[in-house]
Design a protein around this motif. Structure first.
Motif, PDB file in Angstrom:
ATOM      1  N   TYR A  58      43.744  50.067  40.143  1.00  0.00           N
ATOM      2  CA  TYR A  58      42.551  50.491  40.863  1.00  0.00           C
ATOM      3  C   TYR A  58      42.303  51.974  40.623  1.00  0.00           C
ATOM      4  CZ  TYR A  58      39.268  51.434  44.613  1.00  0.00           C
ATOM      5  OH  TYR A  58      38.165  51.815  45.318  1.00  0.00           O
ATOM      6  N   ASN A  59      41.068  52.319  40.243  1.00  0.00           N
ATOM      7  CA  ASN A  59      40.666  53.703  40.039  1.00  0.00           C
ATOM      8  C   ASN A  59      39.772  54.098  41.209  1.00  0.00           C
ATOM      9  OD1 ASN A  59      39.345  56.088  39.327  1.00  0.00           O
ATOM     10  ND2 ASN A  59      39.285  55.574  37.158  1.00  0.00           N
ATOM     11  N   PRO A  60      40.307  54.852  42.194  1.00  0.00           N
ATOM     12  CA  PRO A  60      39.494  55.195  43.369  1.00  0.00           C
ATOM     13  C   PRO A  60      38.318  56.111  43.050  1.00  0.00           C
ATOM     14  CG  PRO A  60      41.629  56.299  43.455  1.00  0.00           C
ATOM     15  CD  PRO A  60      41.661  55.379  42.276  1.00  0.00           C
ATOM     16  N   LYS A  61      38.420  56.917  42.002  1.00  0.00           N
ATOM     17  CA  LYS A  61      37.315  57.813  41.656  1.00  0.00           C
ATOM     18  C   LYS A  61      36.101  57.030  41.174  1.00  0.00           C
ATOM     19  CE  LYS A  61      40.177  61.782  40.591  1.00  0.00           C
ATOM     20  NZ  LYS A  61      40.686  62.687  39.580  1.00  0.00           N
ATOM     21  N   LYS A  62      36.345  55.944  40.453  1.00  0.00           N
ATOM     22  CA  LYS A  62      35.249  55.110  39.954  1.00  0.00           C
ATOM     23  C   LYS A  62      35.032  53.880  40.824  1.00  0.00           C
ATOM     24  CE  LYS A  62      35.711  56.484  35.129  1.00  0.00           C
ATOM     25  NZ  LYS A  62      35.942  56.016  33.757  1.00  0.00           N
ATOM     26  N   ASP A  63      35.907  53.682  41.815  1.00  0.00           N
ATOM     27  CA  ASP A  63      35.863  52.522  42.712  1.00  0.00           C
ATOM     28  C   ASP A  63      35.785  51.214  41.917  1.00  0.00           C
ATOM     29  OD1 ASP A  63      35.926  51.129  45.109  1.00  0.00           O
ATOM     30  OD2 ASP A  63      33.758  51.238  45.406  1.00  0.00           O
ATOM     31  N   ARG A  64      36.720  51.097  40.973  1.00  0.00           N
ATOM     32  CA  ARG A  64      36.771  49.860  40.195  1.00  0.00           C
ATOM     33  C   ARG A  64      38.195  49.595  39.719  1.00  0.00           C
ATOM     34  NH1 ARG A  64      33.844  51.008  34.366  1.00  0.00           N
ATOM     35  NH2 ARG A  64      35.496  52.322  33.534  1.00  0.00           N
ATOM     36  N   PHE A  65      38.406  48.372  39.287  1.00  0.00           N
ATOM     37  CA  PHE A  65      39.694  47.934  38.755  1.00  0.00           C
ATOM     38  C   PHE A  65      39.591  47.993  37.236  1.00  0.00           C
ATOM     39  CE2 PHE A  65      39.151  46.317  42.929  1.00  0.00           C
ATOM     40  CZ  PHE A  65      40.395  46.422  43.504  1.00  0.00           C
ATOM     41  N   GLU A  66      40.568  48.655  36.607  1.00  0.00           N
ATOM     42  CA  GLU A  66      40.492  48.939  35.174  1.00  0.00           C
ATOM     43  C   GLU A  66      41.772  48.536  34.454  1.00  0.00           C
ATOM     44  OE1 GLU A  66      37.842  52.992  35.295  1.00  0.00           O
ATOM     45  OE2 GLU A  66      40.011  53.203  35.503  1.00  0.00           O
ATOM     46  N   ASN A  67      41.697  48.657  33.120  1.00  0.00           N
ATOM     47  CA  ASN A  67      42.850  48.453  32.237  1.00  0.00           C
ATOM     48  C   ASN A  67      43.463  47.069  32.366  1.00  0.00           C
ATOM     49  OD1 ASN A  67      42.639  51.187  31.354  1.00  0.00           O
ATOM     50  ND2 ASN A  67      43.640  51.787  33.256  1.00  0.00           N
ATOM     51  N   GLY A  68      42.627  46.108  32.727  1.00  0.00           N
ATOM     52  CA  GLY A  68      43.091  44.740  32.881  1.00  0.00           C
ATOM     53  C   GLY A  68      42.608  43.854  31.756  1.00  0.00           C
ATOM     54  N   PHE A  69      42.952  42.594  31.894  1.00  0.00           N
ATOM     55  CA  PHE A  69      42.611  41.599  30.882  1.00  0.00           C
ATOM     56  C   PHE A  69      42.096  40.337  31.549  1.00  0.00           C
ATOM     57  CE2 PHE A  69      46.008  44.293  29.339  1.00  0.00           C
ATOM     58  CZ  PHE A  69      45.511  44.711  28.119  1.00  0.00           C
ATOM     59  N   ILE A  70      41.253  39.609  30.824  1.00  0.00           N
ATOM     60  CA  ILE A  70      40.774  38.315  31.289  1.00  0.00           C
ATOM     61  C   ILE A  70      41.010  37.309  30.174  1.00  0.00           C
ATOM     62  CG2 ILE A  70      38.370  38.759  30.574  1.00  0.00           C
ATOM     63  CD1 ILE A  70      37.572  37.142  33.162  1.00  0.00           C
ATOM     64  N   TYR A  71      41.528  36.151  30.560  1.00  0.00           N
ATOM     65  CA  TYR A  71      41.855  35.089  29.610  1.00  0.00           C
ATOM     66  C   TYR A  71      40.761  34.035  29.645  1.00  0.00           C
ATOM     67  CZ  TYR A  71      44.353  31.125  27.566  1.00  0.00           C
ATOM     68  OH  TYR A  71      44.719  30.056  26.792  1.00  0.00           O
ATOM     69  N   ASN A  72      40.307  33.618  28.480  1.00  0.00           N
ATOM     70  CA  ASN A  72      39.306  32.561  28.395  1.00  0.00           C
ATOM     71  C   ASN A  72      40.005  31.274  27.964  1.00  0.00           C
ATOM     72  OD1 ASN A  72      37.277  30.770  27.773  1.00  0.00           O
ATOM     73  ND2 ASN A  72      36.030  32.262  26.681  1.00  0.00           N
ATOM     74  N   PRO A  73      40.230  30.336  28.891  1.00  0.00           N
ATOM     75  CA  PRO A  73      40.940  29.110  28.533  1.00  0.00           C
ATOM     76  C   PRO A  73      40.152  28.198  27.590  1.00  0.00           C
ATOM     77  CG  PRO A  73      40.334  29.085  30.863  1.00  0.00           C
ATOM     78  CD  PRO A  73      39.940  30.417  30.320  1.00  0.00           C
ATOM     79  N   GLU A  74      38.846  28.441  27.450  1.00  0.00           N
ATOM     80  CA  GLU A  74      38.056  27.617  26.537  1.00  0.00           C
ATOM     81  C   GLU A  74      38.345  27.928  25.071  1.00  0.00           C
ATOM     82  OE1 GLU A  74      33.899  27.653  27.507  1.00  0.00           O
ATOM     83  OE2 GLU A  74      34.288  27.029  29.566  1.00  0.00           O
ATOM     84  N   ASN A  75      38.686  29.202  24.767  1.00  0.00           N
ATOM     85  CA  ASN A  75      38.978  29.546  23.370  1.00  0.00           C
ATOM     86  C   ASN A  75      40.376  30.138  23.171  1.00  0.00           C
ATOM     87  OD1 ASN A  75      38.822  32.240  24.193  1.00  0.00           O
ATOM     88  ND2 ASN A  75      36.833  32.614  23.248  1.00  0.00           N
ATOM     89  N   GLY A  76      41.133  30.307  24.261  1.00  0.00           N
ATOM     90  CA  GLY A  76      42.494  30.806  24.162  1.00  0.00           C
ATOM     91  C   GLY A  76      42.599  32.296  23.883  1.00  0.00           C
TER      92      GLY A  76
END
Length: 153
Positions: free
Chosen positions: A98-116
């Protein structure tokens, strides 16, 4: 004037703090092309945020699929050892800070199970019950797409 400034500072820090905590719980994604939606449950481990697939609105393969009627599994995963695991329970989004200065969650990843495939991702709040989730090919988020996820009460 000093009292007003102090009040504003306390109010702003409380809102920022509550945004970080507000991500925990269940959220529903936009509909995929096949109509399926994923219910994602966010949780925190050691100052990192993760979201696992809690439920699929269409949990079994549709008519005509080679696995028709069976529980959906991670078929498109590039790791042969993971192709037979059920989709429910896997980390769908992972490793956010969590980046409180930008009020967002960063440096993460999202997995797409449709294409792996796994993509870079950031998450911010549109309001307390709405997330803006942006997946991208590049770390800076210039090439990608976004979805709106809604909080489930």
């Amino acid at each position: 004037m000093k009292k007003l400034f102090l009040l504003f500072t306390i109010l702003f820090s409380t809102l920022t703090f509550s945004s970080e905590d507000n991500i925990q719980g269940k959220w529903i994604t936009e509909k995929a092309k096949n109509g399926n939606q994923i219910i994602v449950e966010f949780y925190q481990v050691n100052n990192k945020y993760f979201g696992k697939i809690n439920t699929l609105t269409i949990p079994v393969y549709e008519k005509g699929h080679k696995l028709e009627g069976q529980t959906k599994i991670d078929l498109a995963n590039p790791d042969e050892n993971l192709k037979n695991r059920p989709l429910v329970g896997i980390n769908f989004v992972s490793d956010f800070t969590y980046n409180p200065k930008k009020d967002r969650f960063e440096n993460g990843f999202i997995y797409n199970p449709e294409n792996g495939k796994t993509y870079y991702c950031s998450i911010s709040f549109k309001d307390p019950n709405t997330l803006i989730v942006k997946g991208s090919l590049d770390r800076s988020g210039l090439i990608g797409s976004k979805q709106i996820w809604k909080k489930i009460k």
